[in-house]
Structure formats: structure tokens, C-alpha cells
Design a protein around this motif. Structure first.
Motif, PDB file in Angstrom:
ATOM      1  N   SER A  19      60.260   9.001   0.357  1.00  0.00           N
ATOM      2  CA  SER A  19      60.566  10.016   1.369  1.00  0.00           C
ATOM      3  C   SER A  19      59.440  11.044   1.498  1.00  0.00           C
ATOM      4  O   SER A  19      59.252  11.631   2.555  1.00  0.00           O
ATOM      5  CB  SER A  19      61.882  10.720   1.055  1.00  0.00           C
ATOM      6  OG  SER A  19      61.741  11.589  -0.054  1.00  0.00           O
ATOM      7  N   GLN A  20      58.678  11.227   0.434  1.00  0.00           N
ATOM      8  CA  GLN A  20      57.582  12.195   0.467  1.00  0.00           C
ATOM      9  C   GLN A  20      56.416  11.708   1.316  1.00  0.00           C
ATOM     10  O   GLN A  20      55.551  12.496   1.684  1.00  0.00           O
ATOM     11  CB  GLN A  20      57.118  12.498  -0.951  1.00  0.00           C
ATOM     12  CG  GLN A  20      58.194  13.139  -1.796  1.00  0.00           C
ATOM     13  CD  GLN A  20      57.809  13.240  -3.260  1.00  0.00           C
ATOM     14  OE1 GLN A  20      56.792  12.714  -3.691  1.00  0.00           O
ATOM     15  NE2 GLN A  20      58.642  13.918  -4.044  1.00  0.00           N
ATOM     16  N   THR A  21      56.388  10.416   1.639  1.00  0.00           N
ATOM     17  CA  THR A  21      55.293   9.860   2.442  1.00  0.00           C
ATOM     18  C   THR A  21      55.649   9.752   3.917  1.00  0.00           C
ATOM     19  O   THR A  21      54.792   9.379   4.714  1.00  0.00           O
ATOM     20  CB  THR A  21      54.908   8.457   1.935  1.00  0.00           C
ATOM     21  OG1 THR A  21      55.987   7.553   2.175  1.00  0.00           O
ATOM     22  CG2 THR A  21      54.570   8.491   0.455  1.00  0.00           C
ATOM     23  N   VAL A  27      63.117  13.561   7.361  1.00  0.00           N
ATOM     24  CA  VAL A  27      63.271  13.367   5.919  1.00  0.00           C
ATOM     25  C   VAL A  27      64.699  13.691   5.476  1.00  0.00           C
ATOM     26  O   VAL A  27      65.269  12.980   4.636  1.00  0.00           O
ATOM     27  CB  VAL A  27      62.243  14.211   5.134  1.00  0.00           C
ATOM     28  CG1 VAL A  27      62.475  14.096   3.644  1.00  0.00           C
ATOM     29  CG2 VAL A  27      60.831  13.775   5.493  1.00  0.00           C
ATOM     30  N   ASP A  28      65.297  14.725   6.034  1.00  0.00           N
ATOM     31  CA  ASP A  28      66.670  15.075   5.658  1.00  0.00           C
ATOM     32  C   ASP A  28      67.637  13.946   6.012  1.00  0.00           C
ATOM     33  O   ASP A  28      68.530  13.623   5.233  1.00  0.00           O
ATOM     34  CB  ASP A  28      67.109  16.372   6.340  1.00  0.00           C
ATOM     35  CG  ASP A  28      66.385  17.584   5.793  1.00  0.00           C
ATOM     36  OD1 ASP A  28      65.988  17.562   4.607  1.00  0.00           O
ATOM     37  OD2 ASP A  28      66.201  18.555   6.549  1.00  0.00           O
ATOM     38  N   PHE A  29      67.452  13.356   7.180  1.00  0.00           N
ATOM     39  CA  PHE A  29      68.292  12.226   7.574  1.00  0.00           C
ATOM     40  C   PHE A  29      68.104  11.061   6.616  1.00  0.00           C
ATOM     41  O   PHE A  29      69.064  10.440   6.165  1.00  0.00           O
ATOM     42  CB  PHE A  29      67.964  11.784   9.007  1.00  0.00           C
ATOM     43  CG  PHE A  29      68.680  10.532   9.416  1.00  0.00           C
ATOM     44  CD1 PHE A  29      70.004  10.577   9.815  1.00  0.00           C
ATOM     45  CD2 PHE A  29      68.030   9.308   9.393  1.00  0.00           C
ATOM     46  CE1 PHE A  29      70.677   9.414  10.178  1.00  0.00           C
ATOM     47  CE2 PHE A  29      68.690   8.148   9.755  1.00  0.00           C
ATOM     48  CZ  PHE A  29      70.016   8.202  10.150  1.00  0.00           C
ATOM     49  N   TYR A  30      66.862  10.756   6.286  1.00  0.00           N
ATOM     50  CA  TYR A  30      66.537   9.658   5.376  1.00  0.00           C
ATOM     51  C   TYR A  30      67.197   9.877   4.015  1.00  0.00           C
ATOM     52  O   TYR A  30      67.841   8.981   3.481  1.00  0.00           O
ATOM     53  CB  TYR A  30      65.020   9.541   5.225  1.00  0.00           C
ATOM     54  CG  TYR A  30      64.580   8.539   4.189  1.00  0.00           C
ATOM     55  CD1 TYR A  30      64.480   7.193   4.481  1.00  0.00           C
ATOM     56  CD2 TYR A  30      64.252   8.946   2.899  1.00  0.00           C
ATOM     57  CE1 TYR A  30      64.079   6.276   3.527  1.00  0.00           C
ATOM     58  CE2 TYR A  30      63.845   8.040   1.938  1.00  0.00           C
ATOM     59  CZ  TYR A  30      63.766   6.697   2.258  1.00  0.00           C
ATOM     60  OH  TYR A  30      63.371   5.801   1.305  1.00  0.00           O
ATOM     61  N   LEU A  31      67.055  11.071   3.462  1.00  0.00           N
ATOM     62  CA  LEU A  31      67.622  11.367   2.140  1.00  0.00           C
ATOM     63  C   LEU A  31      69.145  11.304   2.158  1.00  0.00           C
ATOM     64  O   LEU A  31      69.760  10.776   1.223  1.00  0.00           O
ATOM     65  CB  LEU A  31      67.146  12.731   1.651  1.00  0.00           C
ATOM     66  CG  LEU A  31      65.664  12.829   1.310  1.00  0.00           C
ATOM     67  CD1 LEU A  31      65.278  14.267   1.003  1.00  0.00           C
ATOM     68  CD2 LEU A  31      65.306  11.915   0.165  1.00  0.00           C
TER      69      LEU A  31
END
Length: 67
Positions: A19-21, A27-31
Motif C-alpha cells: 500500500s505504501q507504493t 490508499v484508505d480504500f485499499y487498506l
């Protein structure tokens, strides 16, 4: 801790590191999505289904890292 649990934990950590890449993804949706999927997976009892979900996550990371 069993090897299966360690494998799942490793996959979870790798997905969080990935997620850092991210550049073009929220990113919030991904996490949130990762956490939801692992929460659903926690309820799985069938070993074949657990193995399939782990393989699915590993394949996702493998394909994303090639790009």
C-alpha cells in the motif's frame, strides 16, 4: 503459531507494505478492503478454501510487483 498462520500473517504484512507504493489508488480504500477480506477469511474453516485465498493474495502481489 502454525505455519499456516505465519503464512497468512506474512501475506497480510506484504499487502500492507504494498500500500505504501500505491500512486493512483486511494490508499484508505485499499487498506479497508484488505482488512475486510482478512476479517472474512478469519471465519473460514475449510483448508482448501483457506489455501485458495492465500494463493489468490500471493498472486495479486506477484502480478502487481511486475508492473
Amino acid at each position: 503459531m502454525s505455519t499456516r498462520q505465519l503464512e497468512v500473517l506474512r501475506l497480510y504484512r506484504d499487502l500492507l507494505k504494498y500500500s505504501q507504493t500505491l500512486k493512483y489508488t486511494d490508499v484508505d480504500f485499499y487498506l479497508t478492503r484488505i482488512k475486510q477480506e482478512f476479517a472474512k477469511g478469519k471465519l473460514l474453516e475449510n483448508e482448501d478454501e483457506i489455501a485458495r485465498q492465500i494463493a489468490k493474495g500471493q498472486e495479486f502481489l506477484k502480478n502487481k510487483r511486475l508492473i
